[in-house]
Design a protein around this motif. Structure first.
Motif, PDB file in Angstrom:
ATOM      1  N   ARG A 128     101.147   1.399  43.209  1.00 58.94           N
ATOM      2  CA  ARG A 128     101.681   2.413  43.502  1.00 58.94           C
ATOM      3  C   ARG A 128     102.516   3.013  41.893  1.00 58.94           C
ATOM      4  N   ARG A 129     103.162   1.497  41.593  1.00 57.21           N
ATOM      5  CA  ARG A 129     103.770   1.400  40.366  1.00 57.21           C
ATOM      6  C   ARG A 129     102.593   1.463  38.717  1.00 57.21           C
ATOM      7  N   VAL A 130     101.663   1.090  38.965  1.00 56.21           N
ATOM      8  CA  VAL A 130     100.701   0.920  38.072  1.00 56.21           C
ATOM      9  C   VAL A 130      99.546   1.651  37.731  1.00 56.21           C
ATOM     10  N   THR A 131      99.574   2.790  39.051  1.00 59.74           N
ATOM     11  CA  THR A 131      99.103   4.194  38.338  1.00 59.74           C
ATOM     12  C   THR A 131     100.108   5.392  38.896  1.00 59.74           C
ATOM     13  N   TYR A 132     101.318   4.735  38.538  1.00 56.09           N
ATOM     14  CA  TYR A 132     102.243   6.010  39.228  1.00 56.09           C
ATOM     15  C   TYR A 132     101.788   7.006  40.143  1.00 56.09           C
ATOM     16  N   ASP A 157      90.213   3.364  44.328  1.00 54.99           N
ATOM     17  CA  ASP A 157      89.875   2.235  44.585  1.00 54.99           C
ATOM     18  C   ASP A 157      89.526   1.646  42.419  1.00 54.99           C
ATOM     19  N   ASP A 158      88.706   2.917  42.021  1.00 57.13           N
ATOM     20  CA  ASP A 158      88.423   2.351  40.672  1.00 57.13           C
ATOM     21  C   ASP A 158      89.496   1.786  39.431  1.00 57.13           C
ATOM     22  N   PHE A 159      90.718   2.878  40.036  1.00 62.11           N
ATOM     23  CA  PHE A 159      91.973   3.256  39.121  1.00 62.11           C
ATOM     24  C   PHE A 159      91.853   2.315  39.869  1.00 62.11           C
ATOM     25  N   VAL A 160      92.882   2.182  40.425  1.00 60.97           N
ATOM     26  CA  VAL A 160      93.715   0.911  40.901  1.00 60.97           C
ATOM     27  C   VAL A 160      93.268  -0.438  39.705  1.00 60.97           C
ATOM     28  N   GLU A 161      92.235  -0.820  40.595  1.00 63.99           N
ATOM     29  CA  GLU A 161      91.521  -2.475  39.822  1.00 63.99           C
ATOM     30  C   GLU A 161      91.874  -2.245  38.407  1.00 63.99           C
ATOM     31  N   TRP A 162      91.362  -0.538  37.673  1.00 64.58           N
ATOM     32  CA  TRP A 162      91.346  -0.006  35.822  1.00 64.58           C
ATOM     33  C   TRP A 162      93.122  -0.734  35.022  1.00 64.58           C
ATOM     34  N   GLN A 163      93.807   0.341  36.114  1.00 61.09           N
ATOM     35  CA  GLN A 163      94.887   0.017  35.712  1.00 61.09           C
ATOM     36  C   GLN A 163      95.890  -1.776  35.695  1.00 61.09           C
ATOM     37  N   ILE A 164      95.238  -2.356  36.926  1.00 55.96           N
ATOM     38  CA  ILE A 164      95.703  -3.096  36.976  1.00 55.96           C
ATOM     39  C   ILE A 164      94.945  -4.911  35.664  1.00 55.96           C
ATOM     40  N   ALA A 165      94.071  -4.143  36.238  1.00 57.17           N
ATOM     41  CA  ALA A 165      93.416  -5.024  34.936  1.00 57.17           C
ATOM     42  C   ALA A 165      93.889  -5.025  33.252  1.00 57.17           C
ATOM     43  N   ASN A 168     100.282  -6.171  31.886  1.00 56.15           N
ATOM     44  CA  ASN A 168     100.463  -7.573  31.372  1.00 56.15           C
ATOM     45  C   ASN A 168     101.073  -7.772  32.558  1.00 56.15           C
ATOM     46  N   ASP A 169      99.890  -9.934  32.643  1.00 56.84           N
ATOM     47  CA  ASP A 169     100.992 -10.321  33.940  1.00 56.84           C
ATOM     48  C   ASP A 169     102.201  -9.932  33.491  1.00 56.84           C
ATOM     49  N   GLU A 170     103.376 -10.107  33.383  1.00 56.92           N
ATOM     50  CA  GLU A 170     104.431 -10.868  33.295  1.00 56.92           C
ATOM     51  C   GLU A 170     104.793  -9.217  33.755  1.00 56.92           C
ATOM     52  N   VAL A 171     104.491  -7.915  33.594  1.00 54.54           N
ATOM     53  CA  VAL A 171     105.109  -6.674  33.965  1.00 54.54           C
ATOM     54  C   VAL A 171     104.205  -6.314  35.544  1.00 54.54           C
ATOM     55  N   LEU A 172     103.380  -7.023  36.084  1.00 50.89           N
ATOM     56  CA  LEU A 172     102.825  -6.853  37.026  1.00 50.89           C
ATOM     57  C   LEU A 172     103.888  -7.817  38.182  1.00 50.89           C
ATOM     58  N   GLU A 173     104.419  -9.118  37.012  1.00 56.71           N
ATOM     59  CA  GLU A 173     104.676 -10.053  38.271  1.00 56.71           C
ATOM     60  C   GLU A 173     106.798  -9.166  38.783  1.00 56.71           C
ATOM     61  N   GLN A 174     106.747  -8.876  37.601  1.00 58.51           N
ATOM     62  CA  GLN A 174     107.695  -8.208  37.414  1.00 58.51           C
ATOM     63  C   GLN A 174     107.934  -6.522  38.908  1.00 58.51           C
ATOM     64  N   HIS A 175     106.628  -5.564  38.184  1.00 61.38           N
ATOM     65  CA  HIS A 175     106.808  -5.309  39.532  1.00 61.38           C
ATOM     66  C   HIS A 175     106.931  -5.375  40.913  1.00 61.38           C
ATOM     67  N   ARG A 176     106.066  -7.067  41.202  1.00 60.26           N
ATOM     68  CA  ARG A 176     105.993  -7.320  42.346  1.00 60.26           C
ATOM     69  C   ARG A 176     106.615  -7.998  42.982  1.00 60.26           C
TER      70      ARG A 176
END
Length: 475
Positions: A128-132, A157-165, A168-176
């Motif tokens: 939800r966060r990375v896809t606004y 699903d394609d959009f989610v995968e694209w945004q996650i890729a 930044n890994d650090e930002v993803l971990e902060q979201h989690r």
């Protein structure tokens, strides 16, 4: 001012010397007996003694038959209170549908309507966060930009995968991590397990430290830990998922939210206070969760040694029948009151609420809350407001948060008495030097990877424990 509850209570469904002058600190602390509706079953000391023998403990580990029997008292009290807690939390499973119905946040549920697990919620929240997702207009713009960059049409699903890729890994971990913290407040139901949590953890530490220290010089650290673990597990027996979650936390020495809580889960505790650390021997860690384990070579591992975090040392009472008896009496008295509390107070539905600070933990009852009082002055017809200091008690709190037409709240009386027994425990352990030993070892480990615990006269390094020195040294 309304008392502020710690995060710990926001959870709790999906879901531890030489004291030659010590007087009897607990014999008069259990009151005149349990309430009529709370007749607590006696502990099975004989059964616990058999358990100790069956896993490999012998009388010489404790010094005498009397000391070994005191160890059995501790073990039997531990088994009884964990079984009581297990039975107490069964209501969570019986009323699971009702509990889930009290969760109002739609984000907590998946497409099929099932409540998301701890990890599933975090995964969905990251998406939800990375896809606004919370801002549709922004999401639409980002989606279109992603399609232009990729040169193709995308489904969600394609959009989610694209945004996650792209993220930044650090930002993803902060979201989690942010999502995991939110789960406790959004997708769980508050329950009173917080009160039981602290006492269970204290007693877990009491028994584990005492039994381990008893056999370490004869059997070695690896075998002594194995015997201790087997004795405790055997005495407790089978337990449900909520109780297992707390057991795992206790065993790890971490008192935080379980990694996979249920819709209602066991609340975290902020850690055991130094002056509540009991048991014949109590270990002190490094004071930091970030320390790397001490490296141990493959040959040492093959011989039974295990990589362990930096050890701040152990504080032990003088090895005597008297001290074994005192520690066992503490555990048994507190255990009885805890089991009485669980018989008096439902883990799911109650006619009144008990406060988070009414138990003997880091947020003690000895707080003062501020209230405003209106003072009408008849002479002038004017009014003023003055600050009044009031000691909030469990009973006064329960009266304010009650749907009962009564001023009798049995669980509060038991919690107050339990807190009093923990005050006695604190006095006992302070007199034995445990709090000082904790502070000294903690100070040393913050400045040294391999602290010189000899600077703390009553703190033993692991090598001393394995040599049995802790059993013969007086403070």
């Amino acid at each position: 001012m309304k008392p502020i509850k710690p995060f710990a209570t926001a959870v709790c469904v999906a879901l531890l010397g030489g004291c030659a002058s010590m007087s009897n600190p607990v014999s008069s602390l259990t009151g005149e007996g349990p309430h009529p509706e709370a007749q607590v079953t006696a502990i099975d000391t004989g059964g616990a003694l058999t358990t100790l023998q069956s896993v490999g403990f012998v009388e010489s580990d404790f010094g005498s038959p009397a000391a070994m029997r005191s160890a059995a008292v501790m073990l039997s009290a531990l088994g009884a209170e964990w079984q009581a807690f297990n039975a107490w939390t069964e209501e969570f499973f019986e009323r699971q549908a009702e509990l889930k119905g009290k969760i109002s946040f739609s984000e907590c549920f998946g497409e099929s309507g099932n409540l998301l697990t701890y990890s599933q919620y975090a995964d969905e929240e990251v998406k939800r966060r990375v896809t606004y997702a919370s801002t549709p207009d922004l999401q639409k713009g980002e989606w279109q930009r992603a399609e232009l960059e990729a040169g193709k049409k995308m489904d969600l699903d394609d959009f989610v995968e694209w945004q996650i890729a792209r993220e930044n890994d650090e930002v993803l971990e902060q979201h989690r991590q942010r999502a995991l913290r939110e789960y406790g407040s959004k997708c769980t139901i508050g329950t009173p397990t917080h009160h039981a949590h602290y006492v269970l953890n204290v007693h877990f530490a009491d028994v584990k430290g005492s039994l381990f220290a008893a056999a370490i010089d004869r059997a070695g650290a690896h075998r002594a830990l194995e015997m201790t673990t087997r004795a405790m597990q055997q005495q407790v027996g089978s337990i449900n998922e909520v109780t297992k979650a707390l057991w795992t936390l206790s065993d790890d020495g971490e008192w935080r939210t379980p990694t996979a809580p249920l819709p209602a889960f066991v609340g975290r505790s902020e850690g055991i206070l130094p002056w509540h650390l009991g048991g014949m021997c109590s270990p002190f860690g490094s004071g930091s969760r970030n320390n790397e384990p001490v490296p141990v070579d493959e040959i040492a591992v093959a011989l039974g040694f295990e990589p362990r975090p930096t050890d701040g040392g152990w504080h032990c009472l003088t090895w005597s029948d008297y001290n074994w008896e005192k520690v066992a009496e503490l555990v048994a008295s507190e255990s009885k009151l805890l089991r009485q509390y669980m018989e008096e107070y439902s883990p799911v539905s109650n006619g009144y609420t008990v406060p988070s600070w009414a138990y003997p933990g880091p947020n003690q009852k000895d707080q003062q809350f501020y209230t405003r009082r209106r003072d009408l002055k008849r002479d002038s017809g004017m009014s003023s407001r003055s600050t009044v200091h009031e000691r909030e008690t469990c009973n006064t709190y329960a009266a304010k948060h009650s749907n009962l037409m009564t001023w009798l709240y049995p669980a509060c009386s038991t919690l107050e008495e339990l807190s009093d027994t923990f005050d006695e425990r604190a006095e006992l352990m302070r007199a034995a030097g445990r709090a000082d030993a904790f502070t000294c070892s903690r100070d040393l480990t913050t400045s040294s990877y391999a602290p010189d615990v000899s600077k703390c006269p009553s703190v033993f390094p692991r090598s001393s424990m394995e040599s049995g020195i802790h059993k013969v040294t007086s403070f």
